[in-house]
Design a protein around this motif. Sequence first.
Motif, PDB file in Angstrom:
ATOM      1  N   MET A  32       0.573  -1.341   0.000  1.00  7.31           N
ATOM      2  CA  MET A  32      -0.055  -0.011  -0.138  1.00  7.31           C
ATOM      3  C   MET A  32       0.841   1.283  -0.086  1.00  7.31           C
ATOM      4  O   MET A  32       1.956   1.306   0.707  1.00  7.31           O
ATOM      5  CB  MET A  32      -1.030  -0.001   1.361  1.00  7.31           C
ATOM      6  N   LYS A  33       0.706   2.378  -0.838  1.00  9.32           N
ATOM      7  CA  LYS A  33       1.121   3.372  -0.910  1.00  9.32           C
ATOM      8  C   LYS A  33       1.105   4.318   0.445  1.00  9.32           C
ATOM      9  O   LYS A  33      -0.125   4.063   0.921  1.00  9.32           O
ATOM     10  CB  LYS A  33       0.839   4.347  -2.054  1.00  9.32           C
ATOM     11  N   THR A  34       1.926   4.939   0.828  1.00  8.91           N
ATOM     12  CA  THR A  34       1.882   5.810   2.055  1.00  8.91           C
ATOM     13  C   THR A  34       0.586   6.970   1.747  1.00  8.91           C
ATOM     14  O   THR A  34       0.016   7.279   2.817  1.00  8.91           O
ATOM     15  CB  THR A  34       3.188   6.581   2.146  1.00  8.91           C
ATOM     16  N   SER A  35       0.400   7.413   0.560  1.00 12.26           N
ATOM     17  CA  SER A  35      -0.784   8.294   0.386  1.00 12.26           C
ATOM     18  C   SER A  35      -1.951   7.580   0.783  1.00 12.26           C
ATOM     19  O   SER A  35      -2.817   8.161   1.029  1.00 12.26           O
ATOM     20  CB  SER A  35      -0.726   8.630  -1.202  1.00 12.26           C
ATOM     21  N   ASP A  36      -2.097   6.194   0.328  1.00 10.76           N
ATOM     22  CA  ASP A  36      -3.295   5.499   0.501  1.00 10.76           C
ATOM     23  C   ASP A  36      -3.419   5.125   2.060  1.00 10.76           C
ATOM     24  O   ASP A  36      -4.648   5.362   2.365  1.00 10.76           O
ATOM     25  CB  ASP A  36      -3.228   4.150  -0.346  1.00 10.76           C
ATOM     26  N   PHE A  37      -2.547   4.782   2.548  1.00  9.49           N
ATOM     27  CA  PHE A  37      -2.390   4.743   4.210  1.00  9.49           C
ATOM     28  C   PHE A  37      -3.065   6.001   4.951  1.00  9.49           C
ATOM     29  O   PHE A  37      -4.025   5.747   5.605  1.00  9.49           O
ATOM     30  CB  PHE A  37      -1.191   4.385   4.744  1.00  9.49           C
ATOM     31  N   ARG A  38      -2.342   7.124   4.371  1.00 12.99           N
ATOM     32  CA  ARG A  38      -2.771   8.341   4.910  1.00 12.99           C
ATOM     33  C   ARG A  38      -4.356   8.805   4.765  1.00 12.99           C
ATOM     34  O   ARG A  38      -4.960   9.270   5.471  1.00 12.99           O
ATOM     35  CB  ARG A  38      -2.168   9.548   4.590  1.00 12.99           C
ATOM     36  N   ASN A  39      -4.729   8.391   3.458  1.00 13.27           N
ATOM     37  CA  ASN A  39      -6.170   8.574   3.287  1.00 13.27           C
ATOM     38  C   ASN A  39      -7.155   7.752   4.174  1.00 13.27           C
ATOM     39  O   ASN A  39      -8.265   8.236   4.362  1.00 13.27           O
ATOM     40  CB  ASN A  39      -6.443   8.294   1.647  1.00 13.27           C
ATOM     41  N   LEU A  40      -6.653   6.553   4.359  1.00 12.85           N
ATOM     42  CA  LEU A  40      -7.381   5.595   5.375  1.00 12.85           C
ATOM     43  C   LEU A  40      -7.420   6.176   6.712  1.00 12.85           C
ATOM     44  O   LEU A  40      -8.589   6.120   7.265  1.00 12.85           O
ATOM     45  CB  LEU A  40      -6.844   4.078   5.499  1.00 12.85           C
ATOM     46  N   ILE A  41      -6.249   6.929   7.344  1.00 21.92           N
ATOM     47  CA  ILE A  41      -6.258   7.553   8.453  1.00 21.92           C
ATOM     48  C   ILE A  41      -7.247   8.709   8.586  1.00 21.92           C
ATOM     49  O   ILE A  41      -8.187   8.809   9.346  1.00 21.92           O
ATOM     50  CB  ILE A  41      -4.935   7.866   8.896  1.00 21.92           C
ATOM     51  N   LYS A  42      -7.252   9.733   7.202  1.00 24.42           N
ATOM     52  CA  LYS A  42      -8.080  10.491   7.201  1.00 24.42           C
ATOM     53  C   LYS A  42      -9.691  10.131   7.269  1.00 24.42           C
ATOM     54  O   LYS A  42     -10.388  10.925   8.069  1.00 24.42           O
ATOM     55  CB  LYS A  42      -7.737  11.272   5.909  1.00 24.42           C
ATOM     56  N   LYS A  43      -9.785   8.896   6.595  1.00 27.19           N
ATOM     57  CA  LYS A  43     -11.277   8.663   6.592  1.00 27.19           C
ATOM     58  C   LYS A  43     -11.827   8.158   7.614  1.00 27.19           C
ATOM     59  O   LYS A  43     -12.972   8.396   7.965  1.00 27.19           O
ATOM     60  CB  LYS A  43     -11.387   7.676   5.231  1.00 27.19           C
ATOM     61  N   TYR A  44     -10.955   6.985   8.309  1.00 25.68           N
ATOM     62  CA  TYR A  44     -11.656   6.498   9.384  1.00 25.68           C
ATOM     63  C   TYR A  44     -11.191   6.836  11.006  1.00 25.68           C
ATOM     64  O   TYR A  44     -12.111   6.875  11.641  1.00 25.68           O
ATOM     65  CB  TYR A  44     -11.331   4.894   9.206  1.00 25.68           C
ATOM     66  N   LEU A  45      -9.949   6.900  11.120  1.00 27.97           N
ATOM     67  CA  LEU A  45      -8.928   7.230  12.470  1.00 27.97           C
ATOM     68  C   LEU A  45      -9.349   8.714  12.726  1.00 27.97           C
ATOM     69  O   LEU A  45      -9.721   9.024  14.021  1.00 27.97           O
ATOM     70  CB  LEU A  45      -7.816   6.788  12.534  1.00 27.97           C
ATOM     71  N   ALA A  46      -9.154   9.642  11.839  1.00 21.33           N
ATOM     72  CA  ALA A  46      -9.326  11.129  12.079  1.00 21.33           C
ATOM     73  C   ALA A  46     -10.586  11.533  12.845  1.00 21.33           C
ATOM     74  O   ALA A  46     -10.488  12.306  13.858  1.00 21.33           O
ATOM     75  CB  ALA A  46      -8.711  11.918  11.027  1.00 21.33           C
ATOM     76  N   PRO A  47     -11.686  11.135  12.161  1.00 18.13           N
ATOM     77  CA  PRO A  47     -12.829  11.423  12.852  1.00 18.13           C
ATOM     78  C   PRO A  47     -13.195  11.052  14.155  1.00 18.13           C
ATOM     79  O   PRO A  47     -13.615  11.670  14.992  1.00 18.13           O
ATOM     80  CB  PRO A  47     -13.844  10.905  11.785  1.00 18.13           C
ATOM     81  N   ALA A  48     -12.626   9.843  14.512  1.00 19.66           N
ATOM     82  CA  ALA A  48     -12.753   9.171  15.758  1.00 19.66           C
ATOM     83  C   ALA A  48     -11.947  10.154  16.870  1.00 19.66           C
ATOM     84  O   ALA A  48     -12.576  10.117  17.940  1.00 19.66           O
ATOM     85  CB  ALA A  48     -12.527   7.786  15.730  1.00 19.66           C
ATOM     86  N   LEU A  49     -10.739  10.356  16.318  1.00 16.56           N
ATOM     87  CA  LEU A  49      -9.926  11.130  17.207  1.00 16.56           C
ATOM     88  C   LEU A  49     -10.569  12.665  17.238  1.00 16.56           C
ATOM     89  O   LEU A  49     -10.417  13.273  18.409  1.00 16.56           O
ATOM     90  CB  LEU A  49      -8.558  11.312  16.580  1.00 16.56           C
ATOM     91  N   HIS A  50     -11.044  13.222  16.362  1.00 16.27           N
ATOM     92  CA  HIS A  50     -11.623  14.630  16.588  1.00 16.27           C
ATOM     93  C   HIS A  50     -12.807  14.478  17.316  1.00 16.27           C
ATOM     94  O   HIS A  50     -12.978  15.386  18.260  1.00 16.27           O
ATOM     95  CB  HIS A  50     -12.080  14.947  15.085  1.00 16.27           C
ATOM     96  N   GLU A  51     -13.648  13.370  17.543  1.00 15.73           N
ATOM     97  CA  GLU A  51     -14.679  13.183  18.560  1.00 15.73           C
ATOM     98  C   GLU A  51     -14.438  13.166  19.936  1.00 15.73           C
ATOM     99  O   GLU A  51     -14.946  13.484  20.714  1.00 15.73           O
ATOM    100  CB  GLU A  51     -15.509  11.978  18.250  1.00 15.73           C
ATOM    101  N   LEU A  52     -13.159  12.715  19.966  1.00 21.79           N
ATOM    102  CA  LEU A  52     -12.398  12.581  21.421  1.00 21.79           C
ATOM    103  C   LEU A  52     -11.611  13.957  21.816  1.00 21.79           C
ATOM    104  O   LEU A  52     -10.968  14.088  22.952  1.00 21.79           O
ATOM    105  CB  LEU A  52     -11.318  11.562  21.567  1.00 21.79           C
ATOM    106  N   GLY A  53     -11.761  14.960  20.927  1.00 21.57           N
ATOM    107  CA  GLY A  53     -11.123  16.231  21.230  1.00 21.57           C
ATOM    108  C   GLY A  53      -9.694  16.435  20.887  1.00 21.57           C
ATOM    109  O   GLY A  53      -9.061  17.455  21.113  1.00 21.57           O
ATOM    110  N   PHE A  54      -9.377  15.658  20.026  1.00 29.07           N
ATOM    111  CA  PHE A  54      -7.963  15.802  19.174  1.00 29.07           C
ATOM    112  C   PHE A  54      -8.323  16.662  17.953  1.00 29.07           C
ATOM    113  O   PHE A  54      -9.372  16.778  17.419  1.00 29.07           O
ATOM    114  CB  PHE A  54      -7.347  14.474  18.680  1.00 29.07           C
ATOM    115  N   SER A  55      -7.073  17.322  17.816  1.00 29.90           N
ATOM    116  CA  SER A  55      -7.152  18.287  16.616  1.00 29.90           C
ATOM    117  C   SER A  55      -5.916  17.570  15.775  1.00 29.90           C
ATOM    118  O   SER A  55      -5.080  16.944  16.094  1.00 29.90           O
ATOM    119  CB  SER A  55      -6.994  19.568  16.620  1.00 29.90           C
ATOM    120  N   GLY A  56      -5.669  17.839  14.385  1.00 28.25           N
ATOM    121  CA  GLY A  56      -4.905  17.430  13.477  1.00 28.25           C
ATOM    122  C   GLY A  56      -5.001  17.009  12.170  1.00 28.25           C
ATOM    123  O   GLY A  56      -6.095  17.416  11.836  1.00 28.25           O
ATOM    124  N   THR A  57      -3.775  16.778  11.480  1.00 25.14           N
ATOM    125  CA  THR A  57      -4.155  16.336  10.240  1.00 25.14           C
ATOM    126  C   THR A  57      -4.097  14.794   9.853  1.00 25.14           C
ATOM    127  O   THR A  57      -4.735  14.168  10.727  1.00 25.14           O
ATOM    128  CB  THR A  57      -2.569  16.831   9.515  1.00 25.14           C
TER     129      THR A  57
END
Length: 65
Positions: free
Chosen positions: A1-26
Amino acid sequence: MKTSDFRNLIKKYLAPALHELGFSGTDHHFVRVAPNHLVNTIVIQADKDGVSCVVEMGVHDCRSK
């Protein structure tokens, strides 16, 4: 898997969950400052070959000593 694909998965699935917990970030670096003066950090680094990743987590107490 390319790094860009991996980061897109983080952005799609993990980031929203972390934002709900009060995290900010990229797509790979997240920070939360809690009311108890603790700073939580999470950094996710993808392996260049797309086989693995590293997750760094940190906690810092920002109260004056």
